[in-house]
Design a protein around this motif. Structure first.
Motif, PDB file in Angstrom:
ATOM      1  N   LEU A 160       0.908  -1.219   0.007  1.00  0.00           N
ATOM      2  CA  LEU A 160      -0.056   0.069  -0.018  1.00  0.00           C
ATOM      3  C   LEU A 160       1.090   1.192  -0.105  1.00  0.00           C
ATOM      4  O   LEU A 160       0.511   2.335  -0.518  1.00  0.00           O
ATOM      5  CB  LEU A 160      -1.098  -0.022   1.147  1.00  0.00           C
ATOM      6  N   ALA A 161       1.971   1.291   0.941  1.00  0.00           N
ATOM      7  CA  ALA A 161       3.022   2.489   0.650  1.00  0.00           C
ATOM      8  C   ALA A 161       3.434   2.575  -0.481  1.00  0.00           C
ATOM      9  O   ALA A 161       3.671   3.775  -1.280  1.00  0.00           O
ATOM     10  CB  ALA A 161       3.973   2.366   1.859  1.00  0.00           C
TER      11      ALA A 161
ATOM     12  N   LEU B 237      -2.582   6.551   2.915  1.00  0.00           N
ATOM     13  CA  LEU B 237      -3.060   7.653   3.566  1.00  0.00           C
ATOM     14  C   LEU B 237      -4.006   7.104   4.660  1.00  0.00           C
ATOM     15  O   LEU B 237      -4.047   7.614   5.752  1.00  0.00           O
ATOM     16  CB  LEU B 237      -3.650   8.443   2.821  1.00  0.00           C
ATOM     17  N   ALA B 238      -5.038   6.302   4.520  1.00  0.00           N
ATOM     18  CA  ALA B 238      -6.033   5.989   5.437  1.00  0.00           C
ATOM     19  C   ALA B 238      -5.356   5.386   6.767  1.00  0.00           C
ATOM     20  O   ALA B 238      -5.986   5.088   7.642  1.00  0.00           O
ATOM     21  CB  ALA B 238      -6.900   5.325   4.874  1.00  0.00           C
ATOM     22  N   LEU B 239      -4.176   4.534   6.197  1.00  0.00           N
ATOM     23  CA  LEU B 239      -3.525   4.040   7.343  1.00  0.00           C
ATOM     24  C   LEU B 239      -2.601   4.666   8.324  1.00  0.00           C
ATOM     25  O   LEU B 239      -2.352   4.323   9.481  1.00  0.00           O
ATOM     26  CB  LEU B 239      -2.784   2.706   6.739  1.00  0.00           C
TER      27      LEU B 239
ATOM     28  N   CYS C  64      -7.683   0.999  -0.061  1.00  0.00           N
ATOM     29  CA  CYS C  64      -7.117   0.133   0.979  1.00  0.00           C
ATOM     30  C   CYS C  64      -7.822  -1.046   1.465  1.00  0.00           C
ATOM     31  O   CYS C  64      -7.619  -2.310   1.676  1.00  0.00           O
ATOM     32  CB  CYS C  64      -6.698   0.956   2.297  1.00  0.00           C
ATOM     33  N   MET C  65      -9.256  -0.899   1.906  1.00  0.00           N
ATOM     34  CA  MET C  65     -10.061  -1.668   2.183  1.00  0.00           C
ATOM     35  C   MET C  65     -10.322  -2.797   1.005  1.00  0.00           C
ATOM     36  O   MET C  65     -10.465  -4.332   1.353  1.00  0.00           O
ATOM     37  CB  MET C  65     -11.418  -0.999   2.482  1.00  0.00           C
ATOM     38  N   MET C  66     -10.445  -2.446  -0.127  1.00  0.00           N
ATOM     39  CA  MET C  66     -10.572  -3.265  -1.459  1.00  0.00           C
ATOM     40  C   MET C  66      -9.195  -4.174  -1.529  1.00  0.00           C
ATOM     41  O   MET C  66      -9.437  -5.481  -1.595  1.00  0.00           O
ATOM     42  CB  MET C  66     -10.480  -2.549  -2.717  1.00  0.00           C
ATOM     43  N   VAL C  67      -7.970  -3.645  -1.403  1.00  0.00           N
ATOM     44  CA  VAL C  67      -6.981  -4.356  -1.322  1.00  0.00           C
ATOM     45  C   VAL C  67      -6.682  -5.478  -0.133  1.00  0.00           C
ATOM     46  O   VAL C  67      -6.426  -6.809  -0.428  1.00  0.00           O
ATOM     47  CB  VAL C  67      -5.553  -3.646  -1.184  1.00  0.00           C
TER      48      VAL C  67
ATOM     49  N   THR D 149     -13.360   2.083   8.535  1.00  0.00           N
ATOM     50  CA  THR D 149     -12.215   2.277   8.128  1.00  0.00           C
ATOM     51  C   THR D 149     -11.172   1.210   7.843  1.00  0.00           C
ATOM     52  O   THR D 149     -11.315   0.234   8.303  1.00  0.00           O
ATOM     53  CB  THR D 149     -11.489   3.438   8.826  1.00  0.00           C
ATOM     54  N   ALA D 150     -10.003   1.684   6.997  1.00  0.00           N
ATOM     55  CA  ALA D 150      -9.174   0.244   6.690  1.00  0.00           C
ATOM     56  C   ALA D 150      -8.315   0.033   7.983  1.00  0.00           C
ATOM     57  O   ALA D 150      -7.787  -1.086   8.403  1.00  0.00           O
ATOM     58  CB  ALA D 150      -8.072   0.739   5.585  1.00  0.00           C
TER      59      ALA D 150
END
Length: 317
Positions: free
Chosen positions: A31-32, A38-40, A90-93, A111-112
């Motif tokens: 994700l990074a 960003l959501a994490l 993020c949730m999708m991944v 939220t993720a």
């Protein structure tokens, strides 16, 4: 170098219950590198309150406050849209890399970050079981062949996984685990290490073990056949079953006068030695087997005609 975000995401291993810690690191890394984390890393932006006109406030003063608040509202809308897009991706991944049977046991959330927390709470027990498996492997792991450097690195990798689960092992203890995993050929090496006051780190242990293995190879013709530490199979009990049961063969029977075995005569399992002028068939002294009436009658049962005249019988035999 290919920096396609889809390559990082497709490399995430599916969550199967026993790989939570290693998988979470890969998820956060992917994700990074995809620049959607960003959501994490940041909380959801807080919506600013719109200005409200006070009772005694003039219209000009209120309009001035509304004018000053407009950029703040605009910045929030931009930040909220960016954070919302990151949270959705993020949730999708995260969900797409979880087996469907496991996904149903994780509580849903908005939220993720909360979703990852729920995952952690669900797989705490699995992590403990995985840690027990790693510790058991470390205690029983033995080096047989394939490169001692790789062997020590595999053990070091297991200890790093325990460290990620707040079960860090002291480096000196890891060194002793490595020493005990070495085969019998490294006994002198282990004695030399235990007799000195200096304590080695993992890197020095690898270097010294590699040097020792090269020395052993040089002294044994560039190849080492490490002795197996498994117990040898004991064949004594099986061989003991055959003791006391002599095996018949033509040479031993002819040399010692042992009688052959027949279906309608019961013979002893032990070796029998008869005199020279004794019939080998009925064991009666005074004539040989070829003159034994019982033996000749037995041959008649095999299709051989019986000759009454002893002289003619001698000519035939």
């Amino acid at each position: 170098m290919d920096c396609n975000p889809l390559n990082f995401i497709s490399a995430i291993e599916p969550l199967n219950g026993g790989n939570y810690n290693s998988r979470r690191e890969k998820v956060e890394t992917a994700l990074a590198l995809s620049d959607i984390d960003l959501a994490l890393t940041a909380p959801c932006p807080i919506e600013p309150k719109d200005p409200v006109r006070a009772e005694n406030e003039s219209e000009a003063a209120f309009n001035a406050r509304v004018h000053d608040h407009a950029p703040i509202r605009m910045q929030y809308d931009l930040d909220r849209a960016k954070w919302g897009s990151s949270n959705r991706k993020c949730m999708m991944v995260i969900k797409s890399s979880i087996l469907e049977a496991i996904r149903g046991v994780i509580p849903e959330c908005d939220t993720a970050r909360e979703y990852l927390i729920n995952m952690e709470s669900q797989f705490t027990v699995s992590s403990k079981a995985y840690a027990s498996t790693l510790i058991r492997k470390l205690n029983t792991m033995k080096y047989t062949n394939g490169g001692i450097r790789d062997h020590i690195l595999r053990m070091s990798n297991m200890t790093s996984k325990l460290k990620s689960m707040d079960m860090e092992l002291p480096e000196e203890f890891i060194i002793h685990l490595v020493i005990t995993s070495l085969p019998k050929e490294f006994e002198t090496f282990a004695v030399n290490y235990n007799s000195q006051l200096e304590k080695w780190g993992i890197e020095k242990m690898i270097d010294m073990c590699v040097q020792e293995e090269e020395r052993l190879k040089g002294s044994s013709g560039d190849t080492i056949n490490y002795l197996s530490q498994n117990k040898k199979r004991n064949y004594q009990n099986n061989n003991s079953k055959l003791q006391g049961k002599p095996q018949w063969n033509a040479s031993s029977s002819k040399a010692h006068g042992k009688a052959p075995m027949h279906d309608h005569h019961q013979r002893s399992n032990h070796e029998v030695v008869v005199d020279k002028d004794t019939c080998k068939w009925c064991k009666i002294k005074g004539y040989y087997q070829k003159d034994c009436v019982e033996f000749l009658k037995h041959l008649c049962g095999k299709g051989i005609p019986y000759e009454e005249d002893p002289a003619k019988r001698r000519e035939k035999h």
